[in-house]
Design a protein around this motif. Structure first.
Motif: not given
Length: 173
Positions: A143-156
């Motif tokens: 969901e953070i990836a969706e909110v920030l519009k970035i890949p999940q790996g970048t979120v991590k």
């Protein structure tokens, strides 16, 4: 919200206002800014809902959707602020008081909150947003990836680097 937008939105507001405000406070670091961000996010949410069809409203994931709106409002405000320096306002932070809370507990909470806000404010925006959404709002990485519009790996990566930096900043005190 499908049958009555105003009543449904009032329920949505009641259910998520605390979450949106606490996120806005951790992002902005100032009570007044958090109030403004929260108000603007809910205003935009209401206006958006008025234009959505029934299927889109039914499929809505309110928490992630509201966080997306809040993040956009926060980014827009930060962009505007960077173009125009703020006036020199010496504002004392306003704190809420819980009448059932003891003086010592209130002092510890206030100190911890101020310290965390100061440390979060020292993180780069992308790390601060990821850490707040993950550990304050408790959104899953997807969901953070969706909110920030970035890949999940970048979120991590942002969360990991942000936490590492918070530890270093906290230890340097």
């Amino acid at each position: 919200m499908l049958d009555d937008l105003d009543e449904g939105f009032a329920e949505l507001y009641g259910a998520y206002r605390g979450l949106v405000f606490s996120t806005a406070l951790r992002l902005s670091g100032r009570w007044a800014d958090a109030e403004d961000l929260t108000a603007e996010a809910f205003l935009r949410a209401y206006r958006a809902l008025a234009g959505y069809d029934r299927d889109r409203v039914a499929a809505l994931q309110p928490r992630a959707w509201l966080m997306t709106i809040l993040m956009n409002v926060w980014r827009n405000c930060a962009r505007t602020r960077s173009r125009k320096p703020p006036p020199d306002l010496r504002e004392e932070p306003v704190d809420t008081v819980d009448p059932g809370e003891g003086v010592e507990a209130a002092a510890v909470r206030h100190e911890t909150g101020d310290e965390l806000a100061e440390l979060l404010g020292r993180l780069p925006d992308e790390q601060r947003a990821a850490v707040v959404l993950r550990h304050v709002v408790d959104l899953p990485v997807s969901e953070i990836a969706e909110v920030l519009k970035i890949p999940q790996g970048t979120v991590k990566s942002h969360v990991s680097r942000g936490l590492k930096r918070l530890r270093a900043l906290g230890g340097a005190r």
